[in-house]
Design a protein around this motif. Structure first.
Motif, PDB file in Angstrom:
ATOM      1  N   PHE A   1      -8.114   1.581   6.625  1.00  0.00           N
ATOM      2  CA  PHE A   1      -7.354   0.599   7.382  1.00  0.00           C
ATOM      3  C   PHE A   1      -8.213  -0.609   7.739  1.00  0.00           C
ATOM      4  N   GLU A   2      -9.452  -0.396   8.139  1.00  0.00           N
ATOM      5  CA  GLU A   2     -10.333  -1.515   8.483  1.00  0.00           C
ATOM      6  C   GLU A   2     -10.498  -2.459   7.293  1.00  0.00           C
ATOM      7  N   LEU A   3     -10.624  -1.897   6.107  1.00  0.00           N
ATOM      8  CA  LEU A   3     -10.734  -2.707   4.900  1.00  0.00           C
ATOM      9  C   LEU A   3      -9.457  -3.512   4.660  1.00  0.00           C
ATOM     10  N   THR A   4      -8.297  -2.863   4.761  1.00  0.00           N
ATOM     11  CA  THR A   4      -7.034  -3.562   4.517  1.00  0.00           C
ATOM     12  C   THR A   4      -6.728  -4.562   5.626  1.00  0.00           C
ATOM     13  N   ASP A   5      -7.116  -4.237   6.848  1.00  0.00           N
ATOM     14  CA  ASP A   5      -6.883  -5.156   7.967  1.00  0.00           C
ATOM     15  C   ASP A   5      -7.722  -6.422   7.803  1.00  0.00           C
ATOM     16  N   GLU A   6      -8.956  -6.271   7.388  1.00  0.00           N
ATOM     17  CA  GLU A   6      -9.814  -7.432   7.149  1.00  0.00           C
ATOM     18  C   GLU A   6      -9.219  -8.306   6.038  1.00  0.00           C
TER      19      GLU A   6
ATOM     20  N   TYR B   1       0.865  -1.175   0.000  1.00  0.00           N
ATOM     21  CA  TYR B   1       0.000   0.000   0.000  1.00  0.00           C
ATOM     22  C   TYR B   1       0.907   1.232   0.000  1.00  0.00           C
ATOM     23  N   ASP B   2       0.953   1.945  -1.107  1.00  0.00           N
ATOM     24  CA  ASP B   2       1.823   3.105  -1.237  1.00  0.00           C
ATOM     25  C   ASP B   2       1.003   4.375  -1.088  1.00  0.00           C
ATOM     26  N   SER B   3       1.314   5.139  -0.064  1.00  0.00           N
ATOM     27  CA  SER B   3       0.636   6.419   0.213  1.00  0.00           C
ATOM     28  C   SER B   3      -0.868   6.247   0.339  1.00  0.00           C
ATOM     29  N   LEU B   4      -1.273   5.162   0.942  1.00  0.00           N
ATOM     30  CA  LEU B   4      -2.690   4.840   1.085  1.00  0.00           C
ATOM     31  C   LEU B   4      -3.447   5.871   1.917  1.00  0.00           C
ATOM     32  N   PHE B   5      -2.782   6.459   2.906  1.00  0.00           N
ATOM     33  CA  PHE B   5      -3.443   7.390   3.812  1.00  0.00           C
ATOM     34  C   PHE B   5      -3.178   8.857   3.472  1.00  0.00           C
ATOM     35  N   SER B   6      -2.471   9.122   2.386  1.00  0.00           N
ATOM     36  CA  SER B   6      -2.165  10.510   2.000  1.00  0.00           C
ATOM     37  C   SER B   6      -3.420  11.226   1.522  1.00  0.00           C
ATOM     38  N   GLY B   7      -3.588  12.435   2.008  1.00  0.00           N
ATOM     39  CA  GLY B   7      -4.700  13.260   1.554  1.00  0.00           C
ATOM     40  C   GLY B   7      -6.045  12.917   2.152  1.00  0.00           C
ATOM     41  N   VAL B   8      -6.059  12.080   3.198  1.00  0.00           N
ATOM     42  CA  VAL B   8      -7.336  11.749   3.843  1.00  0.00           C
ATOM     43  C   VAL B   8      -7.265  12.112   5.326  1.00  0.00           C
ATOM     44  N   ASN B   9      -8.417  12.377   5.907  1.00  0.00           N
ATOM     45  CA  ASN B   9      -8.451  12.675   7.338  1.00  0.00           C
ATOM     46  C   ASN B   9      -8.381  11.383   8.146  1.00  0.00           C
ATOM     47  N   ARG B  10      -8.264  11.504   9.446  1.00  0.00           N
ATOM     48  CA  ARG B  10      -8.114  10.325  10.307  1.00  0.00           C
ATOM     49  C   ARG B  10      -9.302   9.371  10.208  1.00  0.00           C
ATOM     50  N   GLN B  11     -10.500   9.907  10.079  1.00  0.00           N
ATOM     51  CA  GLN B  11     -11.687   9.055   9.992  1.00  0.00           C
ATOM     52  C   GLN B  11     -11.652   8.204   8.715  1.00  0.00           C
ATOM     53  N   MET B  12     -11.310   8.813   7.601  1.00  0.00           N
ATOM     54  CA  MET B  12     -11.221   8.068   6.346  1.00  0.00           C
ATOM     55  C   MET B  12     -10.053   7.083   6.393  1.00  0.00           C
ATOM     56  N   ALA B  13      -8.942   7.491   6.989  1.00  0.00           N
ATOM     57  CA  ALA B  13      -7.795   6.589   7.133  1.00  0.00           C
ATOM     58  C   ALA B  13      -8.195   5.357   7.942  1.00  0.00           C
ATOM     59  N   GLN B  14      -8.991   5.553   8.980  1.00  0.00           N
ATOM     60  CA  GLN B  14      -9.458   4.434   9.800  1.00  0.00           C
ATOM     61  C   GLN B  14     -10.330   3.486   8.986  1.00  0.00           C
ATOM     62  N   ARG B  15     -11.198   4.016   8.157  1.00  0.00           N
ATOM     63  CA  ARG B  15     -12.077   3.172   7.324  1.00  0.00           C
ATOM     64  C   ARG B  15     -11.266   2.379   6.299  1.00  0.00           C
TER      65      ARG B  15
END
Length: 75
Positions: free
Chosen positions: A32-37, A16-30
């Motif tokens: 992450f939940e998808l990738t963690d599952e 996952y390259d720069s998966l959390f760039s440009g998103v807020n913490r709430q979107m990053a959490q969502r």
């Protein structure tokens, strides 16, 4: 869409390259939940998160986290 399309291929290593760039913490959490599952469904998969952003979930499960601090990578 590209993320889901790649997940459907069920790769052994997911980068996952720069998966959390440009998103807020709430979107990053969502995200992450998808990738963690995706990661936990089969223990034989590995995930690598590459990010220069400080916005990532605190509960990111990892054996090792390297972070870039401007001078290089720190562990």
């Amino acid at each position: 869409i590209a993320l889901v399309r790649t997940m459907l291929m069920k790769p052994k290593v997911m980068v996952y390259d720069s998966l959390f760039s440009g998103v807020n913490r709430q979107m990053a959490q969502r995200i992450f939940e998808l990738t963690d599952e995706f990661q936990t469904k089969n223990s034989d998969r590995s995930s690598v998160y590459l990010s220069s952003s400080d916005v990532y979930p605190e509960d990111l499960k990892a054996d090792i986290i390297f972070k870039q601090d401007g001078r290089g990578f720190v562990h």
